[in-house]
Design a protein around this motif. Structure first.
Motif, PDB file in Angstrom:
ATOM      1  N   ASP A   1      37.586  33.121 -30.468  1.00 20.00           N
ATOM      2  CA  ASP A   1      38.822  32.694 -29.797  1.00 20.00           C
ATOM      3  C   ASP A   1      39.979  33.592 -30.245  1.00 20.00           C
ATOM      4  O   ASP A   1      40.784  33.218 -31.100  1.00 20.00           O
ATOM      5  CB  ASP A   1      39.105  31.228 -30.117  1.00 20.00           C
ATOM      6  CG  ASP A   1      40.317  30.688 -29.366  1.00 20.00           C
ATOM      7  OD1 ASP A   1      40.903  31.447 -28.555  1.00 20.00           O
ATOM      8  OD2 ASP A   1      40.684  29.520 -29.591  1.00 20.00           O
ATOM      9  N   PHE A   2      40.058  34.777 -29.656  1.00 21.19           N
ATOM     10  CA  PHE A   2      41.094  35.735 -30.058  1.00 21.19           C
ATOM     11  C   PHE A   2      42.489  35.200 -29.753  1.00 21.19           C
ATOM     12  O   PHE A   2      43.404  35.330 -30.574  1.00 21.19           O
ATOM     13  CB  PHE A   2      40.871  37.065 -29.337  1.00 21.19           C
ATOM     14  CG  PHE A   2      41.943  38.082 -29.606  1.00 21.19           C
ATOM     15  CD1 PHE A   2      41.951  38.818 -30.784  1.00 21.19           C
ATOM     16  CD2 PHE A   2      42.969  38.304 -28.690  1.00 21.19           C
ATOM     17  CE1 PHE A   2      42.949  39.750 -31.042  1.00 21.19           C
ATOM     18  CE2 PHE A   2      43.974  39.235 -28.938  1.00 21.19           C
ATOM     19  CZ  PHE A   2      43.951  39.963 -30.115  1.00 21.19           C
ATOM     20  N   VAL A   3      42.682  34.593 -28.576  1.00 25.60           N
ATOM     21  CA  VAL A   3      43.991  34.083 -28.178  1.00 25.60           C
ATOM     22  C   VAL A   3      44.447  32.974 -29.134  1.00 25.60           C
ATOM     23  O   VAL A   3      45.607  32.931 -29.564  1.00 25.60           O
ATOM     24  CB  VAL A   3      43.964  33.565 -26.726  1.00 25.60           C
ATOM     25  CG1 VAL A   3      45.293  32.924 -26.366  1.00 25.60           C
ATOM     26  CG2 VAL A   3      43.656  34.712 -25.773  1.00 25.60           C
ATOM     27  N   GLY A   4      43.529  32.069 -29.485  1.00 22.81           N
ATOM     28  CA  GLY A   4      43.882  30.993 -30.414  1.00 22.81           C
ATOM     29  C   GLY A   4      44.242  31.530 -31.785  1.00 22.81           C
ATOM     30  O   GLY A   4      45.197  31.064 -32.420  1.00 22.81           O
ATOM     31  N   ALA A   5      43.474  32.507 -32.279  1.00 18.70           N
ATOM     32  CA  ALA A   5      43.755  33.109 -33.582  1.00 18.70           C
ATOM     33  C   ALA A   5      45.092  33.846 -33.556  1.00 18.70           C
ATOM     34  O   ALA A   5      45.857  33.810 -34.532  1.00 18.70           O
ATOM     35  CB  ALA A   5      42.630  34.059 -33.974  1.00 18.70           C
ATOM     36  N   ARG A   6      45.394  34.479 -32.429  1.00 18.03           N
ATOM     37  CA  ARG A   6      46.667  35.203 -32.305  1.00 18.03           C
ATOM     38  C   ARG A   6      47.835  34.230 -32.331  1.00 18.03           C
ATOM     39  O   ARG A   6      48.900  34.540 -32.889  1.00 18.03           O
ATOM     40  CB  ARG A   6      46.674  36.009 -31.010  1.00 18.03           C
ATOM     41  CG  ARG A   6      47.829  36.984 -30.870  1.00 18.03           C
ATOM     42  CD  ARG A   6      47.655  37.850 -29.632  1.00 18.03           C
ATOM     43  NE  ARG A   6      48.719  38.808 -29.512  1.00 18.03           N
ATOM     44  CZ  ARG A   6      49.898  38.552 -28.927  1.00 18.03           C
ATOM     45  NH1 ARG A   6      50.139  37.350 -28.431  1.00 18.03           N
ATOM     46  NH2 ARG A   6      50.819  39.489 -28.852  1.00 18.03           N
TER      47      ARG A   6
ATOM     48  N   GLU B   1      44.943  26.397 -43.884  1.00 16.94           N
ATOM     49  CA  GLU B   1      45.436  27.047 -42.668  1.00 16.94           C
ATOM     50  C   GLU B   1      44.803  28.430 -42.494  1.00 16.94           C
ATOM     51  O   GLU B   1      44.441  28.825 -41.381  1.00 16.94           O
ATOM     52  CB  GLU B   1      46.960  27.170 -42.726  1.00 16.94           C
ATOM     53  CG  GLU B   1      47.689  25.837 -42.666  1.00 16.94           C
ATOM     54  CD  GLU B   1      49.187  25.995 -42.826  1.00 16.94           C
ATOM     55  OE1 GLU B   1      49.929  25.196 -42.225  1.00 16.94           O
ATOM     56  OE2 GLU B   1      49.618  26.905 -43.560  1.00 16.94           O
ATOM     57  N   ILE B   2      44.668  29.155 -43.597  1.00 19.90           N
ATOM     58  CA  ILE B   2      44.071  30.486 -43.525  1.00 19.90           C
ATOM     59  C   ILE B   2      42.593  30.385 -43.161  1.00 19.90           C
ATOM     60  O   ILE B   2      42.072  31.172 -42.346  1.00 19.90           O
ATOM     61  CB  ILE B   2      44.240  31.231 -44.869  1.00 19.90           C
ATOM     62  CG1 ILE B   2      45.727  31.480 -45.150  1.00 19.90           C
ATOM     63  CG2 ILE B   2      43.486  32.548 -44.851  1.00 19.90           C
ATOM     64  CD1 ILE B   2      46.406  32.403 -44.166  1.00 19.90           C
ATOM     65  N   LYS B   3      41.897  29.402 -43.733  1.00 15.79           N
ATOM     66  CA  LYS B   3      40.481  29.214 -43.394  1.00 15.79           C
ATOM     67  C   LYS B   3      40.313  28.870 -41.917  1.00 15.79           C
ATOM     68  O   LYS B   3      39.409  29.378 -41.246  1.00 15.79           O
ATOM     69  CB  LYS B   3      39.876  28.117 -44.273  1.00 15.79           C
ATOM     70  CG  LYS B   3      39.679  28.528 -45.723  1.00 15.79           C
ATOM     71  CD  LYS B   3      39.074  27.394 -46.538  1.00 15.79           C
ATOM     72  CE  LYS B   3      38.919  27.796 -47.998  1.00 15.79           C
ATOM     73  NZ  LYS B   3      38.362  26.698 -48.824  1.00 15.79           N
ATOM     74  N   SER B   4      41.196  28.002 -41.406  1.00 20.16           N
ATOM     75  CA  SER B   4      41.150  27.653 -39.987  1.00 20.16           C
ATOM     76  C   SER B   4      41.423  28.877 -39.122  1.00 20.16           C
ATOM     77  O   SER B   4      40.790  29.084 -38.075  1.00 20.16           O
ATOM     78  CB  SER B   4      42.180  26.556 -39.694  1.00 20.16           C
ATOM     79  OG  SER B   4      42.267  26.298 -38.314  1.00 20.16           O
ATOM     80  N   PHE B   5      42.344  29.708 -39.569  1.00 20.61           N
ATOM     81  CA  PHE B   5      42.701  30.948 -38.887  1.00 20.61           C
ATOM     82  C   PHE B   5      41.479  31.872 -38.783  1.00 20.61           C
ATOM     83  O   PHE B   5      41.146  32.398 -37.706  1.00 20.61           O
ATOM     84  CB  PHE B   5      43.835  31.602 -39.675  1.00 20.61           C
ATOM     85  CG  PHE B   5      44.259  32.957 -39.195  1.00 20.61           C
ATOM     86  CD1 PHE B   5      44.498  33.213 -37.857  1.00 20.61           C
ATOM     87  CD2 PHE B   5      44.438  33.994 -40.102  1.00 20.61           C
ATOM     88  CE1 PHE B   5      44.906  34.469 -37.424  1.00 20.61           C
ATOM     89  CE2 PHE B   5      44.846  35.241 -39.693  1.00 20.61           C
ATOM     90  CZ  PHE B   5      45.075  35.479 -38.344  1.00 20.61           C
ATOM     91  N   ILE B   6      40.767  32.031 -39.899  1.00 16.82           N
ATOM     92  CA  ILE B   6      39.585  32.899 -39.922  1.00 16.82           C
ATOM     93  C   ILE B   6      38.482  32.342 -39.027  1.00 16.82           C
ATOM     94  O   ILE B   6      37.855  33.067 -38.245  1.00 16.82           O
ATOM     95  CB  ILE B   6      39.077  33.068 -41.366  1.00 16.82           C
ATOM     96  CG1 ILE B   6      40.108  33.812 -42.216  1.00 16.82           C
ATOM     97  CG2 ILE B   6      37.749  33.824 -41.387  1.00 16.82           C
ATOM     98  CD1 ILE B   6      39.781  33.857 -43.699  1.00 16.82           C
ATOM     99  N   LYS B   7      38.249  31.039 -39.141  1.00 21.26           N
ATOM    100  CA  LYS B   7      37.174  30.421 -38.355  1.00 21.26           C
ATOM    101  C   LYS B   7      37.449  30.514 -36.856  1.00 21.26           C
ATOM    102  O   LYS B   7      36.536  30.713 -36.065  1.00 21.26           O
ATOM    103  CB  LYS B   7      37.003  28.965 -38.780  1.00 21.26           C
ATOM    104  CG  LYS B   7      36.375  28.800 -40.159  1.00 21.26           C
ATOM    105  CD  LYS B   7      36.257  27.329 -40.552  1.00 21.26           C
ATOM    106  CE  LYS B   7      35.601  27.189 -41.919  1.00 21.26           C
ATOM    107  NZ  LYS B   7      35.506  25.773 -42.343  1.00 21.26           N
ATOM    108  N   THR B   8      38.732  30.378 -36.488  1.00 22.45           N
ATOM    109  CA  THR B   8      39.093  30.509 -35.074  1.00 22.45           C
ATOM    110  C   THR B   8      38.790  31.912 -34.566  1.00 22.45           C
ATOM    111  O   THR B   8      38.247  32.102 -33.473  1.00 22.45           O
ATOM    112  CB  THR B   8      40.587  30.193 -34.868  1.00 22.45           C
ATOM    113  OG1 THR B   8      40.868  28.875 -35.336  1.00 22.45           O
ATOM    114  CG2 THR B   8      40.976  30.294 -33.404  1.00 22.45           C
ATOM    115  N   ALA B   9      39.124  32.924 -35.387  1.00 26.88           N
ATOM    116  CA  ALA B   9      38.872  34.311 -34.991  1.00 26.88           C
ATOM    117  C   ALA B   9      37.372  34.598 -34.922  1.00 26.88           C
ATOM    118  O   ALA B   9      36.881  35.224 -33.985  1.00 26.88           O
ATOM    119  CB  ALA B   9      39.554  35.258 -35.971  1.00 26.88           C
TER     120      ALA B   9
END
Length: 323
Positions: free
Chosen positions: A243-248, A231-239
């Motif tokens: 994709d700031f909104v998706g990461a937020r 989940e954290i890796k997906s979070f980083i990759k999204t940012a």
């Protein structure tokens, strides 16, 4: 399920040096002191939950046997940091003659790096004056906070964080003793959550055991309020993708649904950064540098939410600059 009243970190505390896992070289050297019954002053340093206290008490038990409590006192320097604890408790015990057939007494001073410099200076003098009948074992997280005159009077042992194999070995033993079934995913989750700290690992296992006899990955992450590494890796990759909104939105889930603190999120982001393969080394350096700055700001009292969103914004800006 019946809630067990015993705290497992005490129930399964090592009784002998042979029971300490993950510190084989240190244990081998400490056994020579037990064999010769000749103990110098000792300084144990290292992170929490790696066996410093267990090693100290095990040495005393093996040297003195059943009567070990007669010639041993354990003090926690974080409770009383000033010079008075040295002038009264430590000095009063040190000046007493050993009981029975013992050649010396042992004073174990836990978290010695919490002592003030004045208290450490008084301790240095006490160690020097009563060395004929008293041995000191000091335990600390940071040996650099112990004054040089004390370090030079001690044999220094630096304990390392426990390896995943050492944590797994002990967890499997406790699970067997308690009649628990721990899945492979559960073991991996405990290793990740513990981060080399055996106390964290055992506490996580006991907390999960209260929910049932089967311990799996989901239970461990839920009990410890920890996000999965994926989940954290997906979070980083999204940012990083911009994709700031998706990461937020993922950040909202971590903070509000999973109950992580801002510091928890930063620590897990830092751990995950080192495992991501699709980031250029130069970019990784920049990102880790910014993670360190954000961690410092939060430690100094800055608003966690604002700082985490600032970190995400930096990640997203880096993505836009590379296009």
């Amino acid at each position: 399920m019946y809630i067990k009243e015993e705290i497992w970190i005490e129930k399964y505390r090592p009784e002998r040096l042979d029971d300490i896992v993950g510190q084989d070289e240190i244990v081998r050297r400490l056994k020579s002191y037990v064999k010769t019954r000749n103990l110098p002053h000792l300084l144990f340093s290292g992170p929490p939950g790696v066996g410093k206290t267990a090693a100290s008490i095990s040495i005393v038990k093996e040297i003195f046997g059943e009567t070990w409590r007669n010639n041993f006192i354990e003090l926690n320097a974080s409770d009383e940091r000033g010079i008075d604890i040295i002038r009264h408790k430590v000095k009063d015990f040190a000046r007493m003659a050993p009981l029975g057939e013992a050649d010396f007494k042992v004073i174990f001073l836990d978290e010695a790096d919490a002592l003030t410099n004045d208290a450490q200076s008084a301790l240095r003098r006490t160690m020097e004056r009563y060395s004929a009948t008293t041995r000191f074992i000091l335990s600390c997280n940071y040996s650099s906070k112990i004054i040089e005159p004390i370090q030079s009077r001690c044999a220094v042992y630096r304990f390392k964080p426990l390896s995943p194999e050492a944590v797994t070995k002990r967890i499997k033993f406790i699970a067997s003793e308690e009649g628990l079934r721990v899945s492979d995913g559960g073991l991996s989750a405990i290793e990740y959550v513990a981060g080399g700290d055996m106390r964290k690992a055992i506490n996580a296992l006991q907390a999960a055991a209260l929910l049932g006899d089967e311990v799996d990955e989901e239970t461990i992450y839920q009990i410890t309020s920890t996000a999965k590494p994926e989940e954290i890796k997906s979070f980083i990759k999204t940012a990083i993708s911009g994709d700031f909104v998706g990461a937020r939105a993922i950040l909202d889930d971590l903070l509000l649904s999973k109950g992580l603190s801002g510091q928890d999120v930063v620590i897990q982001i830092h751990r995950a950064m080192l495992d991501l393969d699709d980031i250029a080394d130069r970019d990784r350096v920049k990102l880790i540098d910014r993670i360190g700055e954000i961690d410092f700001r939060m430690t100094e009292g800055a608003n966690e939410r604002i700082q985490l969103e600032a970190l995400l914004a930096y990640f997203a800006l880096m993505a836009s600059e590379q296009r």
